[in-house]
Design an enzyme around this catalytic site. Structure first.
Site, PDB file in Angstrom:
ATOM      1  N   CYS A   1       0.873  -1.188   0.000  1.00 50.54           N
ATOM      2  CA  CYS A   1       0.000   0.000   0.000  1.00 50.54           C
ATOM      3  C   CYS A   1       0.901   1.226   0.000  1.00 50.54           C
ATOM      4  CB  CYS A   1      -0.978  -0.019   1.156  1.00 50.54           C
ATOM      5  SG  CYS A   1      -0.223  -0.020   2.787  1.00 50.54           S
TER       6      CYS A   1
ATOM      7  N   ARG B   1      -2.258  -0.722   5.482  1.00 53.17           N
ATOM      8  CA  ARG B   1      -3.478  -1.215   4.842  1.00 53.17           C
ATOM      9  C   ARG B   1      -3.203  -2.575   4.201  1.00 53.17           C
ATOM     10  NH1 ARG B   1      -4.965   3.710   1.014  1.00 53.17           N
ATOM     11  NH2 ARG B   1      -2.736   4.070   1.227  1.00 53.17           N
TER      12      ARG B   1
END
Lengths: 294, 148
Positions: A247, A252
């Site tokens: 990410c 994430r």
């Protein structure tokens, strides 16, 4: 001593149902010996506003990172952190947090770098616990210090560096950022400009599956069939694939790493924690722009 | 009433630095809890507010400068983002009532003087730096509007 698993039907379809617990299970097990509950949030003060009774605070910024080098804390520092938090090597850990467990899964990933055996995520995280009006306290737990061994960090199995990712081009890669970051329209996540990069786009061949496609409105993980529709039918992953997820700074993508590894059962999935803040600023690495996958 | 010195802001910085690390967090949380609700003229007109893009949580500000050049700062941020609320509250309390010139004279790196960098990370503190910068920019806009 091992702590029993949450054997409720809701998790039984997942590849590793033992990696999740429900709010009901946690509420019933708060006093279980050998269980340590950990809160890990994006907002550093949220724990102080009220937390699950007995939960220990863990901060990703100030505690899981090395303060000088861009890396995770050293084996000695990890051992010391665990000692101070009152966590033993054979404890069962249940981690929960804000933002649908972004930082909770990130913390779990770091615990797995250090080979901590039994680490689970509270499905739905902090928001679900609060939505169900379950008990909160501002009282800090008084845990006795423990002895935690100094263990080697395993950076091979579940972590990818820039060079690993470079040689992975052509194999399955999942970019979990927003479509605007993937296409190169933005070099940072909306409202996270400080974590930007010098170039926009994605690693050639990566498929864009924003992390949030794995969660329901209430922050719980979607069903196995929904996840398969997204990651396998949608993004083209196949059983046995060797996958790297990335990410912007790796948080994430640790959420998606958790989904791929524990819910869908892919083996050897690696999280590229350097992610776009490294790749998008590195000299002469290949970059692809545009919205099409790969 | 206009004040000549940013003493409230200085006092806040002094108070933070005199506290132990854990008490600093508690103090910041107190500020978060003290952030006043927006007055109806802004609560009912969210389009007037400016989003602080430097913050990871949705925080919106509006700055007024009255005929006597006295500044009023208004801000709103969600309860789920206490750190951001705390930052906003410090600036609302510390800057409201100062003259525009005094606010413009506050050092841009004031947030780094609170002793929070090591405690909550420089990256998070940068959100407050962004807020201060946007407040100053709005003041400059208001002053230009007033003279044009």
């Amino acid at each position: 001593m091992s702590v029993s698993f949450d054997t409720s039907d809701r998790f039984s379809d997942f590849a590793h149902p033992e990696a999740l617990v429900s709010t009901d299970w946690l509420r019933a097990n708060l006093e279980t010996p050998g269980l340590v509950v950990i809160e890990c949030d994006e907002d550093v003060l949220l724990y102080e506003t009220g937390h699950v009774p007995g939960a220990v605070k863990l901060d990703w910024h100030t505690e899981l990172n090395d303060s000088v080098v861009r890396d995770y804390l050293s084996p000695e520092d990890f051992s010391d952190l665990m000692r101070r938090k009152g966590i033993s090597r054979d404890d069962t850990l249940v981690i929960y947090g804000d933002k649908s467990n972004w930082w909770a899964t990130y913390a779990l990933w770091v615990f797995k770098l250090y080979g901590h055996d039994d680490v689970r995520i509270l499905d739905g995280g902090r928001d679900k616990w609060i939505a169900e009006a379950l008990p909160l306290t501002t009282e800090k737990p008084d845990r006795a210090e423990t002895e935690y061994p100094v263990v080697t960090r395993d950076d091979e199995r579940i972590r990818a560096f820039l060079s690993d990712t470079m040689s992975h081009i052509g194999k399955p890669m999942i970019d979990v950022r927003s479509p605007e970051e993937f296409s190169g329209e933005r070099t940072h996540m909306p409202s996270y400009p400080e974590e930007g990069a010098l170039r926009g786009g994605h690693i050639p061949g990566a498929a864009n599956v924003p992390w949030a496609r794995a969660v329901n409105e209430d922050g719980t993980f979607k069903s196995r069939s929904d996840l398969e529709a997204t990651y396998m039918d949608g993004a083209g992953l196949r059983k046995g694939d060797d996958i790297i997820a990335y990410c912007r700074i790796g948080e994430r993508s640790s959420h998606s790493w958790f989904v791929l590894t524990y819910l869908l059962g892919f083996e050897g999935v690696r999280n590229y924690d350097g992610s776009w803040t490294e790749w998008g600023s590195a000299v002469r690495v290949p970059i692809e722009k545009g919205a099409t996958v790969g | 009433m206009a004040s000549d010195s940013p003493s409230v802001l200085d006092d806040i910085a002094t108070d933070f630095n005199e506290l132990s690390p854990q008490d600093r967090l508690t103090f910041l949380l107190e500020f978060a809890n003290e952030l006043p609700e927006l007055p109806p003229r802004y609560a009912e007109h969210p389009e007037l507010l400016e989003r602080v893009e430097e913050c990871q949580s949705p925080v919106y500000i509006f700055v007024e400068v009255d005929a006597a050049d006295v500044v009023g700062v208004f801000a709103t941020a969600p309860r789920e983002a206490p750190t951001t609320r705390g930052f906003a509250s410090i600036l609302v309390q510390g800057l409201t009532g100062l003259t525009a010139a005094k606010v413009l004279g506050v050092p841009d790196d004031f947030p780094s003087s609170l002793g929070l960098n090591d405690l909550i990370s420089p990256l998070r503190v940068r959100g407050m730096t962004g807020m201060l910068w946007r407040i100053k920019r709005q003041i400059k806009t208001r002053l230009t509007e007033a003279t044009s």
